[in-house]
Design an enzyme around this catalytic site. Sequence first.
Site, PDB file in Angstrom:
ATOM      1  N   GLY A  24       0.849  -1.191   0.000  1.00  9.11           N
ATOM      2  CA  GLY A  24       0.000   0.000   0.000  1.00  9.11           C
ATOM      3  C   GLY A  24       0.882   1.238   0.000  1.00  9.11           C
ATOM      4  O   GLY A  24       1.969   1.227   0.595  1.00  9.11           O
ATOM      5  N   GLY A  26      -0.737   4.679  -0.079  1.00  9.24           N
ATOM      6  CA  GLY A  26      -1.561   5.886   0.057  1.00  9.24           C
ATOM      7  C   GLY A  26      -0.906   6.816   1.060  1.00  9.24           C
ATOM      8  O   GLY A  26       0.311   6.761   1.298  1.00  9.24           O
ATOM      9  N   TRP A  28      -1.188   7.033   4.483  1.00 12.26           N
ATOM     10  CA  TRP A  28      -0.606   6.357   5.648  1.00 12.26           C
ATOM     11  C   TRP A  28       0.416   5.308   5.207  1.00 12.26           C
ATOM     12  O   TRP A  28       1.454   5.128   5.836  1.00 12.26           O
ATOM     13  CB  TRP A  28      -1.712   5.743   6.500  1.00 12.26           C
ATOM     14  CG  TRP A  28      -1.356   5.051   7.787  1.00 12.26           C
ATOM     15  CD1 TRP A  28      -1.951   3.924   8.266  1.00 12.26           C
ATOM     16  CD2 TRP A  28      -0.395   5.425   8.790  1.00 12.26           C
ATOM     17  NE1 TRP A  28      -1.412   3.583   9.496  1.00 12.26           N
ATOM     18  CE2 TRP A  28      -0.455   4.485   9.832  1.00 12.26           C
ATOM     19  CE3 TRP A  28       0.544   6.467   8.886  1.00 12.26           C
ATOM     20  CZ2 TRP A  28       0.377   4.544  10.968  1.00 12.26           C
ATOM     21  CZ3 TRP A  28       1.357   6.527  10.021  1.00 12.26           C
ATOM     22  CH2 TRP A  28       1.262   5.580  11.042  1.00 12.26           C
ATOM     23  N   PHE A 112     -10.079  -3.111  -0.484  1.00 13.54           N
ATOM     24  CA  PHE A 112      -9.206  -3.750  -1.472  1.00 13.54           C
ATOM     25  C   PHE A 112      -8.466  -4.974  -0.914  1.00 13.54           C
ATOM     26  O   PHE A 112      -7.729  -5.641  -1.630  1.00 13.54           O
ATOM     27  CB  PHE A 112      -8.175  -2.745  -2.003  1.00 13.54           C
ATOM     28  CG  PHE A 112      -8.800  -1.493  -2.561  1.00 13.54           C
ATOM     29  CD1 PHE A 112      -9.836  -1.558  -3.482  1.00 13.54           C
ATOM     30  CD2 PHE A 112      -8.368  -0.238  -2.155  1.00 13.54           C
ATOM     31  CE1 PHE A 112     -10.437  -0.405  -3.986  1.00 13.54           C
ATOM     32  CE2 PHE A 112      -8.947   0.927  -2.659  1.00 13.54           C
ATOM     33  CZ  PHE A 112      -9.986   0.829  -3.573  1.00 13.54           C
ATOM     34  N   LYS A 220     -14.037   3.628  15.238  1.00 14.20           N
ATOM     35  CA  LYS A 220     -13.932   5.086  15.477  1.00 14.20           C
ATOM     36  C   LYS A 220     -14.226   5.869  14.188  1.00 14.20           C
ATOM     37  O   LYS A 220     -14.612   7.034  14.244  1.00 14.20           O
ATOM     38  CB  LYS A 220     -12.593   5.452  16.109  1.00 14.20           C
ATOM     39  CG  LYS A 220     -11.345   5.171  15.270  1.00 14.20           C
ATOM     40  CD  LYS A 220     -11.002   6.246  14.274  1.00 14.20           C
ATOM     41  CE  LYS A 220      -9.971   5.758  13.273  1.00 14.20           C
ATOM     42  NZ  LYS A 220      -9.698   6.708  12.194  1.00 14.20           N
ATOM     43  N   LYS A 313      -9.051   7.637   0.279  1.00 13.81           N
ATOM     44  CA  LYS A 313     -10.347   6.960   0.462  1.00 13.81           C
ATOM     45  C   LYS A 313     -10.881   7.124   1.881  1.00 13.81           C
ATOM     46  O   LYS A 313     -10.130   7.026   2.851  1.00 13.81           O
ATOM     47  CB  LYS A 313     -10.178   5.448   0.205  1.00 13.81           C
ATOM     48  CG  LYS A 313      -9.728   5.109  -1.208  1.00 13.81           C
ATOM     49  CD  LYS A 313     -10.866   5.186  -2.180  1.00 13.81           C
ATOM     50  CE  LYS A 313     -10.410   4.902  -3.587  1.00 13.81           C
ATOM     51  NZ  LYS A 313     -11.299   5.426  -4.607  1.00 13.81           N
TER      52      LYS A 313
HETATM   53  N1  LIG Z   1      -4.246   8.461   6.242  1.00 15.22           N
HETATM   54  C1  LIG Z   1      -4.251   8.371   7.569  1.00 15.22           C
HETATM   55  O1  LIG Z   1      -4.057   9.374   8.291  1.00 15.22           O
HETATM   56  C2  LIG Z   1      -4.451   7.038   8.219  1.00 15.22           C
HETATM   57  C3  LIG Z   1      -5.010   5.967   7.547  1.00 15.22           C
HETATM   58  N2  LIG Z   1      -5.168   4.758   8.173  1.00 15.22           N
HETATM   59  C4  LIG Z   1      -5.738   3.598   7.492  1.00 15.22           C
HETATM   60  O2  LIG Z   1      -4.793   3.102   6.568  1.00 15.22           O
HETATM   61  C5  LIG Z   1      -5.463   2.426   5.494  1.00 15.22           C
HETATM   62  C6  LIG Z   1      -4.892   2.942   4.181  1.00 15.22           C
HETATM   63  O3  LIG Z   1      -5.127   4.312   4.075  1.00 15.22           O
HETATM   64  P1  LIG Z   1      -4.162   5.346   3.340  1.00 15.22           P
HETATM   65  O4  LIG Z   1      -2.768   4.841   3.282  1.00 15.22           O
HETATM   66  O5  LIG Z   1      -4.376   6.648   4.036  1.00 15.22           O
HETATM   67  O6  LIG Z   1      -4.721   5.355   1.844  1.00 15.22           O
HETATM   68  P2  LIG Z   1      -5.347   6.586   1.022  1.00 15.22           P
HETATM   69  O7  LIG Z   1      -6.770   6.708   1.346  1.00 15.22           O
HETATM   70  O8  LIG Z   1      -4.487   7.803   1.231  1.00 15.22           O
HETATM   71  O9  LIG Z   1      -5.120   6.186  -0.476  1.00 15.22           O
HETATM   72  C7  LIG Z   1      -5.903   5.256  -1.175  1.00 15.22           C
HETATM   73  C8  LIG Z   1      -4.984   4.172  -1.671  1.00 15.22           C
HETATM   74  O10 LIG Z   1      -5.757   3.153  -2.289  1.00 15.22           O
HETATM   75  C9  LIG Z   1      -5.092   2.767  -3.497  1.00 15.22           C
HETATM   76  N3  LIG Z   1      -6.034   2.150  -4.389  1.00 15.22           N
HETATM   77  C10 LIG Z   1      -6.988   2.730  -5.167  1.00 15.22           C
HETATM   78  N4  LIG Z   1      -7.663   1.800  -5.873  1.00 15.22           N
HETATM   79  C11 LIG Z   1      -7.135   0.599  -5.496  1.00 15.22           C
HETATM   80  C12 LIG Z   1      -7.421  -0.751  -5.848  1.00 15.22           C
HETATM   81  N5  LIG Z   1      -8.389  -1.067  -6.725  1.00 15.22           N
HETATM   82  N6  LIG Z   1      -6.679  -1.735  -5.284  1.00 15.22           N
HETATM   83  C13 LIG Z   1      -5.721  -1.457  -4.388  1.00 15.22           C
HETATM   84  N7  LIG Z   1      -5.397  -0.195  -4.010  1.00 15.22           N
HETATM   85  C14 LIG Z   1      -6.102   0.813  -4.560  1.00 15.22           C
HETATM   86  C15 LIG Z   1      -4.511   4.055  -3.995  1.00 15.22           C
HETATM   87  O11 LIG Z   1      -3.475   3.781  -4.933  1.00 15.22           O
HETATM   88  C16 LIG Z   1      -3.962   4.643  -2.710  1.00 15.22           C
HETATM   89  O12 LIG Z   1      -2.706   4.109  -2.424  1.00 15.22           O
HETATM   90  C17 LIG Z   1      -6.959   2.725   5.690  1.00 15.22           C
HETATM   91  O13 LIG Z   1      -7.582   1.607   6.295  1.00 15.22           O
HETATM   92  C18 LIG Z   1      -6.980   3.900   6.657  1.00 15.22           C
HETATM   93  O14 LIG Z   1      -8.124   3.930   7.487  1.00 15.22           O
HETATM   94  C19 LIG Z   1      -4.765   4.569   9.467  1.00 15.22           C
HETATM   95  C20 LIG Z   1      -4.186   5.595  10.176  1.00 15.22           C
HETATM   96  C21 LIG Z   1      -4.004   6.909   9.612  1.00 15.22           C
HETATM   97  O1  LIG Z   2      -7.191   6.798  11.237  1.00  9.54           O
HETATM   98  C1  LIG Z   2      -6.866   7.972  11.205  1.00  9.54           C
HETATM   99  C2  LIG Z   2      -6.110   8.629  12.296  1.00  9.54           C
HETATM  100  O2  LIG Z   2      -5.650   7.717  13.256  1.00  9.54           O
HETATM  101  C3  LIG Z   2      -7.211   8.809  10.043  1.00  9.54           C
HETATM  102  O3  LIG Z   2      -8.591   8.968   9.989  1.00  9.54           O
HETATM  103  P1  LIG Z   2      -9.290   9.494   8.650  1.00  9.54           P
HETATM  104  O4  LIG Z   2      -9.290   8.351   7.679  1.00  9.54           O
HETATM  105  O5  LIG Z   2     -10.638   9.954   9.067  1.00  9.54           O
HETATM  106  O6  LIG Z   2      -8.422  10.639   8.164  1.00  9.54           O
END
Ligand SMILES: NC(=O)C1=CN([C@@H]2O[C@H](COP(=O)(O)OP(=O)(O)OC[C@H]3O[C@@H](n4cnc5c(N)ncnc54)[C@H](O)[C@@H]3O)[C@@H](O)[C@H]2O)C=CC1
Ligand SMILES: O=C(CO)COP(=O)(O)O
Length: 381
Positions: A24, A26, A28, A112, A220, A313
């Site tokens: 991954g 994205g 995070w 995903f 949450k 997302k």
């Molecule tokens: N961003 C944050 O601050 C935090 C996010 N998280 C969790 O981390 C997990 C990942 O979130 P982020 O890294 O923030 O992602 P993101 O929401 O920033 O980005 C979306 C990701 O999904 C990918 N994507 C899109 N279509 C796809 C497909 N068909 N198959 C596979 N990948 C695809 C994109 O390339 C991108 O890497 C989530 O469960 C989120 O809740 C946890 C803590 C903090």
């Molecule tokens: O999980 C998160 C912080 O710990 C990020 O939350 P959001 O996906 O709402 O930005």
Amino acid sequence: MAPFLDHVDDEETTSNKSRVTVIGSGNWGSVAAKLIASNTLKLPSFHEEVKMWVFEETLPSGEKLSAVVNETNENVKYLPGIKLGKNVVADPDLEHAVRDSDMLVFVTPHQFMEGICKTIVGKIRKDAQAISLVKGMEVKKDGPCMVSAIISEKLGINCCVLMGANIANEIAEEKFSEATVGYRENKKTAEKWVQLFNTPFFSVSPVQDVEGVELCGTLKNVVAIAAGFVDGLEMGNNTKAAIMRIGLIEMKAFSKLLFGSVKDNTFFESCGVADLITTCLGGRNRKCAEAFVKNDGKKSFDELEAEMLQGQKLQGVLTAKEVYEVLSDRGWLELFPLFATVHEICVGRLPPTAIVKNIVHTSPAPFIMELCSTPPNEAIM
Ligand SMILES: NC(=O)C1=CN([C@@H]2O[C@H](COP(=O)(O)OP(=O)(O)OC[C@H]3O[C@@H](n4cnc5c(N)ncnc54)[C@H](O)[C@@H]3O)[C@@H](O)[C@H]2O)C=CC1
Ligand SMILES: O=C(CO)COP(=O)(O)O
């Protein structure tokens, strides 16, 4: 091209070292790769290079995202302006990215995960260990299934979880935060994950409660949607605090109903109350839910996600739907008015004001309050 792509290992010095792949890239995912890469450079038990699987896409410039990450050492789409570390190597080929690694870090939006696991079944090392940073669950015919369970069941490997008050952009800027690693039995494995993530500005603690930690991170996001509705209605901080309090009670009760092993103390770790607070104050779910109300529900969450998050997302809207399915399937809808109302508002069956009318003026059911103070293993209905 990243210099590490040309790097040839000295077999003798690297054969016992653990190799890490981050699945991954994205917001995070990129920060997780950066954190890990800063540690693998320092810790002799890890191979320095960190692979990061990139779901390939073409940027407006016509270039491929993975190529740009390797040229610039930056994820220009999901984490612009932050260098990941020269030892992070982006790889768009999922099977290739996981093939040699014994430490797999899963961090993609939860919708995903099934597809990703399907792609790599039988393609990973037999001795691989996994950790999930994914906040979400799937609902199957026979009930809810946490992402860590999907990973363990599909891939046949052990899976820990890491959750916490972790707004990714703040950690990218090295502002202090805490996180919780949930593990099942093997404390040594949990300690290895803690070692891999821990930095002076990212303080990680292990807790023997995979489901509790994972459900905190997952649920949450539903409460954060409710908090965003309150912000959109301009109800103020006291109302939002009431929503967070009731949300926390529902999170705990729901977790304990699903898994009798969930521990009370987990809700006081970073993955619990701290993540709830930070997400309700500064997260993407909150932000989009506020916009949903300000637009009088004329724009769907899908439209708002596309407009406001540029490819990132939301997890909360889908999780609210999944939680609702569990509640209605088990006849628990009336016990969890906040969770149920969030979904009803998201799909347009109730107006956003219902979040106040249905929730703040209704104390949680006595059964739910009692359940919250029931010792582990006595809570299953
Ligand atoms: N961003 C944050 O601050 C935090 C996010 N998280 C969790 O981390 C997990 C990942 O979130 P982020 O890294 O923030 O992602 P993101 O929401 O920033 O980005 C979306 C990701 O999904 C990918 N994507 C899109 N279509 C796809 C497909 N068909 N198959 C596979 N990948 C695809 C994109 O390339 C991108 O890497 C989530 O469960 C989120 O809740 C946890 C803590 C903090
Ligand atoms: O999980 C998160 C912080 O710990 C990020 O939350 P959001 O996906 O709402 O930005």
